[in-house]
Design a protein around this motif. Structure first.
Motif, mmCIF file in Angstrom:
data_model
loop_
_atom_site.group_PDB
_atom_site.id
_atom_site.type_symbol
_atom_site.label_atom_id
_atom_site.label_comp_id
_atom_site.label_asym_id
_atom_site.label_seq_id
_atom_site.Cartn_x
_atom_site.Cartn_y
_atom_site.Cartn_z
ATOM 1 N N ALA A 117 2.839 10.614 -8.749
ATOM 2 C CA ALA A 117 3.829 10.207 -7.747
ATOM 3 C C ALA A 117 3.216 9.689 -6.462
ATOM 4 O O ALA A 117 3.885 8.989 -5.702
ATOM 5 N N ASP A 118 1.955 10.001 -6.174
ATOM 6 C CA ASP A 118 1.341 9.477 -4.959
ATOM 7 C C ASP A 118 0.708 8.111 -5.170
ATOM 8 O O ASP A 118 0.077 7.566 -4.256
ATOM 9 N N GLY A 158 0.794 -1.223 0.000
ATOM 10 C CA GLY A 158 0.000 0.000 0.000
ATOM 11 C C GLY A 158 0.820 1.264 0.000
ATOM 12 O O GLY A 158 1.867 1.368 -0.647
ATOM 13 N N HIS A 159 0.340 2.233 0.762
ATOM 14 C CA HIS A 159 0.980 3.546 0.806
ATOM 15 C C HIS A 159 2.372 3.445 1.408
ATOM 16 O O HIS A 159 2.596 2.752 2.397
ATOM 17 N N GLY A 205 1.731 11.401 2.137
ATOM 18 C CA GLY A 205 0.298 11.250 2.355
ATOM 19 C C GLY A 205 -0.484 12.260 1.550
ATOM 20 O O GLY A 205 0.059 13.031 0.759
ATOM 21 N N GLU A 206 -1.819 12.240 1.786
ATOM 22 C CA GLU A 206 -2.682 13.116 1.016
ATOM 23 C C GLU A 206 -2.810 14.485 1.672
ATOM 24 O O GLU A 206 -2.264 14.729 2.750
ATOM 25 N N SER A 259 -3.179 -3.834 -2.099
ATOM 26 C CA SER A 259 -2.920 -2.434 -2.431
ATOM 27 C C SER A 259 -4.205 -1.615 -2.468
ATOM 28 O O SER A 259 -4.156 -0.419 -2.777
ATOM 29 N N ARG A 260 -5.325 -2.227 -2.158
ATOM 30 C CA ARG A 260 -6.571 -1.463 -2.132
ATOM 31 C C ARG A 260 -6.569 -0.485 -0.964
ATOM 32 O O ARG A 260 -6.040 -0.766 0.105
ATOM 33 N N THR A 261 -7.158 0.670 -1.175
ATOM 34 C CA THR A 261 -7.269 1.657 -0.120
ATOM 35 C C THR A 261 -8.653 1.569 0.513
ATOM 36 O O THR A 261 -9.669 1.507 -0.192
ATOM 37 N N PHE A 262 -8.690 1.525 1.831
ATOM 38 C CA PHE A 262 -9.953 1.472 2.552
ATOM 39 C C PHE A 262 -10.312 2.818 3.159
ATOM 40 O O PHE A 262 -11.321 2.932 3.840
ATOM 41 N N ALA A 263 -9.478 3.817 2.933
ATOM 42 C CA ALA A 263 -9.785 5.187 3.309
ATOM 43 C C ALA A 263 -10.079 5.980 2.045
ATOM 44 O O ALA A 263 -9.591 5.656 0.965
ATOM 45 N N SER A 264 -10.884 6.994 2.160
ATOM 46 C CA SER A 264 -11.238 7.825 1.011
ATOM 47 C C SER A 264 -10.065 8.720 0.645
ATOM 48 O O SER A 264 -9.628 9.550 1.453
#
Length: 678
Positions: free
Chosen positions: A230-231, A147-148, A155-156, A192-197
């Motif tokens: 890049a993110d 993941g991240h 981060g975002e 690699s799935r994101t569970f946060a928006s």
């Protein structure tokens, strides 16, 4: 004279006989015999109709007591092959002396441990590297998670600072080299799935692998892919491009390629979905490149290790008695899953404390797990797995389903179902359908197993236990500020006591539930069944204050304006005549403005002039002008995605960001943000 006792008895007998004769004569005169009258009385008593309550009570008691003739026998097989398989372990155990059996079990266990160690130890302890075919030098490879990765992108929102200076390529450190070698673990197609928006322009990405742009490039002398934003998650992007196997992991080389002005959505390989598209500029990107090097220790051996573990576990559960086989397969699968198949921590061989940290976490969970397994064995599994039992059902039904539950990250986790909370079920596509299907299957299995418990005469205790459990759960689910959570291990512990039989259904349900329970403890630990609403939040949960709102865009002076309303948590705001205010008493709050998901302004103003901002913020101005130059040839405007947050002057905490407002620049068309925050 006192009469003798014998005389008294004789008189009583004579009186009774005389009375009987008189009764018979009287009954004969009436036309009805004594026996007939007695039969008539009994018949009227039997045929008296029962009340509905009495019928219901009798039915409940009959269910509670179970069958009048309890029976609970293991499955038997008439086929000669299955009968031979059934009897072989018993015959072998009878022929071998106890000391020899203990020696065989010890040698078997040592072979089991040493085989797994020879597979896992090199991958976990020795850092990967590659040999440059041109220079002949060995270079280190960076080990990443699926993941991240904060090493590449922090981060975002504002995590990367103004103009993302804290993220992307660095002047020093591992990211200063070009290209950068990375190693990715197995199963990143799902992990690699994101569970946060996560916001991407005016999109909100959730429940999918996170990679933006990219795609495979054919016949290029240097680059293997188009630019990814890049993110993006590097390992997910590498699988999307077909450079890394989702089952075995692997290594790839990437390099940062600076700003890009659009990222097209491209089709994926390895069954990966299309990448996310983004139709505006971003200050950093990376591409995967060719490299004439040989990578060492890149392939993830977890599938091989787990396959060998399954084979050894099959031999143990089939050949050994129920108690020994139960403990051996539970303990071996716990450590195999924790160390390799679904580790709760990333193992980076370059860090000396990586493996000790994972082992420490494992031992922290192992001892409580043993107490849980002891309770499960005493409460249910000993009835199913000890003699009389079926060795064939243990090996070919109970154990395979135990493995299905134990390997949850490649079985049930692949279903479109996240946490069993109302908000997650509503948000995840297909989650409601899966919940309904699983609920129907669970109810059906409960009814089937309840009938088996009734036949065995054990349903009474289960009824009382589950009734009390329902009352407790109902109370726990109503505690204010907390939410009741059904974790994997909780589901297993609740349902396993209902499998206290020897029939084939017990082998089916018990193995699956036990696997889920052990997997839940291995991966997530003994998480609380009551969690606060705040702890259930994912991603950037900084927004505890109400965010500002955009007022609009003024084309005449290229200004973006917003206002910050009075909120309950900031009572320092002074109210104006219309009840609104943007200024507190004393210090002003500051604001953070994002353009295309990158912070470009940080200050106290409620309005920003884009032309002035382009002059004061050189990097943003260069990106904006370069993006306009890319599109002005076709007389097209560019899309700017704007989000703003408020930063408290006293505590320096910031609110959530607004959802994206769209400015079509320089045309001036402005679309307000939708309700909500990110």
């Amino acid at each position: 004279m006192v009469p003798k006792s014998d005389d008294i008895e004789m008189r009583l007998i004579s009186d009774i006989a005389d009375k009987g004769k008189s009764d018979v004569s009287s009954s004969g005169s009436s036309g009805t015999s004594l026996s007939e009258r007695s039969y008539s009385f009994e018949s009227s008593k039997v045929n008296r109709p029962k009340s509905v309550f009495r019928k219901l009570l009798d039915a409940i008691l009959s269910v509670y007591k179970g069958s009048e003739k309890p029976s609970d026998s293991p499955p038997s097989f008439g086929n000669n092959i299955f009968r031979a398989l059934e009897e072989f372990p018993r015959k072998l155990s009878f022929l071998l002396p106890n000391k020899l059996k203990i020696l065989i079990i010890v040698c078997f266990s040592l072979a089991w441990v040493l085989t797994l160690r020879s597979i896992l130890f090199p991958y976990l302890s020795a850092p990967p590297f590659y040999k440059d075919s041109e220079s002949g030098q060995s270079e280190k490879i960076i080990t990443l998670s699926c993941g991240h990765e904060s090493l590449f992108w922090r981060g975002e929102n504002d995590a990367c600072g103004l103009n993302a200076k804290k993220c992307g390529s660095r002047d020093t450190g591992p990211l200063s080299k070009s290209p950068i070698a990375i190693r990715c673990p197995a199963f990143c197609d799902y992990s690699s799935r994101t569970f946060a928006s996560l916001p991407v322009g005016n999109q909100t990405v959730k429940y999918r692998s996170y990679y933006i742009g990219g795609g495979k490039v054919e016949k290029d002398p240097h680059y293997l892919t188009l630019p990814y934003r890049a993110d993006s998650f590097p390992c997910a992007a590498a699988i999307h491009a077909g450079l890394i196997s989702p089952e075995m992991g692997g290594c790839a080389f990437l390099e940062f390629t600076g700003p890009q002005y659009y990222f097209n959505s491209t089709s994926g390989r390895n069954t990966m979905p299309e990448s996310i598209g983004f139709d505006s500029f971003f200050p950093e990107s990376f591409r995967f490149v060719k490299h004439p090097g040989t990578c060492i220790r890149c392939k993830d051996p977890r599938i091989l290790a787990e396959s060998i573990n399954i084979v050894f576990g099959f031999l143990a559960i089939y050949s050994l008695d129920g108690l020994t086989g139960f403990w051996m397969v539970c303990i071996s699968h716990f450590w195999t899953v924790l160390l390799s198949f679904d580790p709760p921590l990333l193992v980076d061989p370059a860090r000396l404390d990586s493996i000790p940290e994972l082992l420490s976490l494992g031992f922290r969970r192992f001892l409580p797990l043993c107490f849980m397994l002891f309770a499960v064995w005493k409460g249910a599994c000993n009835i199913t797995l000890t003699e009389p039992t079926s060795q064939v059902c243990k090996a070919f039904i109970w154990y395979p389903l135990f493995c299905v539950g134990m390997l949850n990250n490649v079985t049930f986790d692949r279903l479109p179902l996240d946490r069993l909370t109302p908000s997650d079920i509503r948000e995840m596509p297909g989650s409601m359908t899966v919940c309904i299907i699983l609920l129907v299957i669970t109810i059906t299995c409960v009814i089937i197993q309840a009938f088996q418990l009734w036949k065995a005469g054990r349903i009474g205790g289960c009824i009382c236990g589950y009734a009390l459990l329902i009352i407790i759960i109902s109370y726990l689910s109503r505690i204010p500020g907390l939410e009741f959570r059904l974790h994997h291990y909780v589901i297993g512990l609740i349902l396993i006591p209902g499998t206290r039989t020897k029939g084939i259904t017990a082998f089916i349900f018990q193995g699956l539930l036990l696997g889920l329970a052990v997997n839940g403890v291995t991966r997530w630990g003994f998480s609380s069944i009551e969690e606060t609403n705040l702890s259930l939040l994912r991603g950037d949960s900084a927004g505890r204050m109400a965010p500002p709102s955009f007022l609009g865009y003024t084309a005449s002076n290229s200004s973006i304006t917003w206002y910050s309303p009075l909120t309950e948590e900031n009572q320092l705001y002074e109210k104006t005549g219309n009840g609104k205010s943007a200024k507190p008493r004393g210090e002003d709050d500051w604001f953070s403005l994002l353009v295309n998901d990158i912070e470009v302004y940080h200050g106290p103003d409620l309005s920003v002039n884009l032309e002035n901002l382009s002059d004061t913020n050189k990097q943003f101005g260069e990106l904006l002008n370069a993006s306009l130059s890319e599109t002005r040839g076709s007389d097209q405007d560019i899309n700017l995605y704007l989000r703003v947050a408020r930063i408290s002057a006293g505590s320096h905490k910031r609110s959530s960001y607004t959802r994206s407002a769209l400015l079509i620049y320089p045309g001036g068309e402005f679309h307000h943000e939708s309700k909500g925050s990110t």
